[in-house]
Design an enzyme around this catalytic site. Structure first.
Site, PDB file in Angstrom:
ATOM      1  N   HIS A 144       0.964  -1.261   0.177  1.00  0.00           N
ATOM      2  CA  HIS A 144      -0.104  -0.120  -0.044  1.00  0.00           C
ATOM      3  C   HIS A 144       0.872   1.191  -0.016  1.00  0.00           C
ATOM      4  O   HIS A 144       1.963   1.064   0.120  1.00  0.00           O
ATOM      5  CB  HIS A 144      -0.915  -0.032   1.127  1.00  0.00           C
ATOM      6  CG  HIS A 144      -0.248   0.215   2.581  1.00  0.00           C
ATOM      7  ND1 HIS A 144       0.434  -0.878   3.030  1.00  0.00           N
ATOM      8  CD2 HIS A 144      -0.286   1.155   3.355  1.00  0.00           C
ATOM      9  CE1 HIS A 144       1.046  -0.409   4.242  1.00  0.00           C
ATOM     10  NE2 HIS A 144       0.515   0.740   4.450  1.00  0.00           N
ATOM     11  N   ASP A 178       0.519   5.160   1.958  1.00  0.00           N
ATOM     12  CA  ASP A 178      -0.198   5.534   3.111  1.00  0.00           C
ATOM     13  C   ASP A 178      -1.169   6.624   2.658  1.00  0.00           C
ATOM     14  O   ASP A 178      -0.972   7.511   1.856  1.00  0.00           O
ATOM     15  CB  ASP A 178       0.797   6.047   4.076  1.00  0.00           C
ATOM     16  CG  ASP A 178       1.514   5.187   4.793  1.00  0.00           C
ATOM     17  OD1 ASP A 178       0.980   3.862   4.803  1.00  0.00           O
ATOM     18  OD2 ASP A 178       2.639   5.309   5.054  1.00  0.00           O
ATOM     19  N   HIS A 196       4.832   0.074   0.278  1.00  0.00           N
ATOM     20  CA  HIS A 196       5.480  -0.813   1.369  1.00  0.00           C
ATOM     21  C   HIS A 196       4.521  -1.884   1.999  1.00  0.00           C
ATOM     22  O   HIS A 196       3.437  -1.872   1.841  1.00  0.00           O
ATOM     23  CB  HIS A 196       6.040   0.389   2.287  1.00  0.00           C
ATOM     24  CG  HIS A 196       4.958   0.915   3.117  1.00  0.00           C
ATOM     25  ND1 HIS A 196       4.371   2.139   2.348  1.00  0.00           N
ATOM     26  CD2 HIS A 196       4.290   1.000   4.387  1.00  0.00           C
ATOM     27  CE1 HIS A 196       3.349   2.707   3.418  1.00  0.00           C
ATOM     28  NE2 HIS A 196       3.447   1.881   4.469  1.00  0.00           N
ATOM     29  N   ARG A 240       4.763   6.506  14.347  1.00  0.00           N
ATOM     30  CA  ARG A 240       4.783   6.944  12.858  1.00  0.00           C
ATOM     31  C   ARG A 240       4.288   8.317  12.741  1.00  0.00           C
ATOM     32  O   ARG A 240       3.400   8.645  13.404  1.00  0.00           O
ATOM     33  CB  ARG A 240       4.013   6.218  11.924  1.00  0.00           C
ATOM     34  CG  ARG A 240       4.185   6.484  10.552  1.00  0.00           C
ATOM     35  CD  ARG A 240       3.211   5.665   9.653  1.00  0.00           C
ATOM     36  NE  ARG A 240       2.275   6.166   9.380  1.00  0.00           N
ATOM     37  CZ  ARG A 240       1.154   5.601   8.522  1.00  0.00           C
ATOM     38  NH1 ARG A 240       1.214   4.361   8.188  1.00  0.00           N
ATOM     39  NH2 ARG A 240       0.064   6.353   8.243  1.00  0.00           N
TER      40      ARG A 240
HETATM   41  C1  SIN Z   1       3.231   1.148   7.935  1.00  0.00           C
HETATM   42  O1  SIN Z   1       2.529   0.653   6.952  1.00  0.00           O
HETATM   43  O2  SIN Z   1       2.979   2.220   8.113  1.00  0.00           O
HETATM   44  C2  SIN Z   1       3.834   0.208   8.886  1.00  0.00           C
HETATM   45  C3  SIN Z   1       5.057  -0.344   8.243  1.00  0.00           C
HETATM   46  C4  SIN Z   1       5.719  -1.239   9.130  1.00  0.00           C
HETATM   47  O3  SIN Z   1       5.284  -1.513  10.224  1.00  0.00           O
HETATM   48  O4  SIN Z   1       6.978  -1.737   8.945  1.00  0.00           O
END
Ligand code: SIN
Length: 281
Positions: free
Chosen positions: A108, A110, A256, A272
């Protein structure tokens, strides 16, 4: 630390994903450092800034230099007193997860379900599993676009995708109020990066539900073809986390995927922050 002491080391042959050594994000006012990090982010798509020890206030201040911060819709998974920080964590308190234990377990980019999806996300590794698991995969969507045939580029030109965040997480579902706030957003399948001018595929894994104005089966077949193309080793980089890493990815030209880990035996705890971006064009 002066910005001259900062080193940027590409970690793949293509230049996708670089390591930044010698930075100190506790000082958001250091313009030379900021310029160097911004340039590295634009040049490499994803950077890992090593050896950081920031407080939440410092992480928020540094992230904000890139633009306004998005507050995630999952209000129960935000850090108390600092709603700009989404907790990506399997820690529990009073029998409940403090954050999202299963964030991003699929390809995905973000907040693609928002009209103005994320520009970039900073993920600060405060605790990582002792067995070294819990990697994150990143895909270079600009290189993936450039490697498409001319015929496929023409086919995709002008197509739009529908992005909706309506799935359940490990321990909870979105509330009706949260779903109502997020009806979904339509974005181009090919977008042009507003700062570099490079074109990239803009897909969203299970958040990208279908290609607009296309028969359901054709839409699914087209998306499967594109995902198969993107998942080639030529475009995917696997990040193995070290405590103190801050990975900063550009959501406008990457996807990612957080890999599963043994969350019954190990803690993975991350902060985050998410910088809001523009309407994709
Ligand atoms: C995310 O998609 O923000 C999390 C990525 C992760 O935990 O590695």
């Amino acid at each position: 630390m002066s910005a001259c002491a900062i080193q940027v080391n590409p970690l793949s042959d293509s230049g996708f994903f670089a390591e930044v050594v010698g930075a100190d994000l506790r000082d958001p006012g250091d313009d030379a450092q900021f310029d160097k990090i911004k340039a590295a982010h634009l040049a490499h798509g994803v950077i890992v800034i090593r050896d950081q020890t920031m407080t939440p206030v410092q992480q928020i201040a540094f992230s904000k230099r890139f633009g306004p911060l998005a507050i995630h819709v999952l209000e129960d998974q935000l850090l108390a007193g600092h709603p700009e920080i989404l907790l990506v964590s399997n820690k529990t308190k009073d029998g409940k997860y403090v954050g999202l234990p299963d964030a991003g377990r699929y390809w995905h980019t973000d907040q693609s379900y928002e009209p103005k999806p994320a520009l970039g996300s900073f993920l600060f590794a405060k605790e990582i599993p002792a067995d070294g698991s819990g990697d994150t995969l990143f895909c270079d969507m600009a290189a993936a676009y450039e490697a498409l045939s001319n015929e496929m580029k023409q086919r995709l030109n002008g197509l739009q995708g529908m992005h909706i965040y309506n799935h359940s997480h490990k321990a909870f579902h979105l509330s009706d109020a949260q779903r109502d706030r997020l009806p979904g957003s339509q974005h181009p399948i090919i977008r042009t990066h507003p700062e570099t001018g490079r074109k990239a595929l803009y897909l969203g894994g299970k958040i990208l539900k279908y290609v607009i104005d296309m028969d359901e089966a054709d839409s699914a077949a087209l998306l499967d073809t594109l995902y198969a193309h993107c998942m080639s080793d030529a475009f995917v980089y696997r990040h193995k986390w070290t405590q103190g890493d801050v990975v900063f990815w550009d959501n406008r030209c990457t996807m990612h995927f957080a890999q599963p880990y043994d969350d019954a035996n190990y803690t993975r705890h991350m902060h985050r922050t998410t910088v809001q971006g523009d309407v994709p064009v």
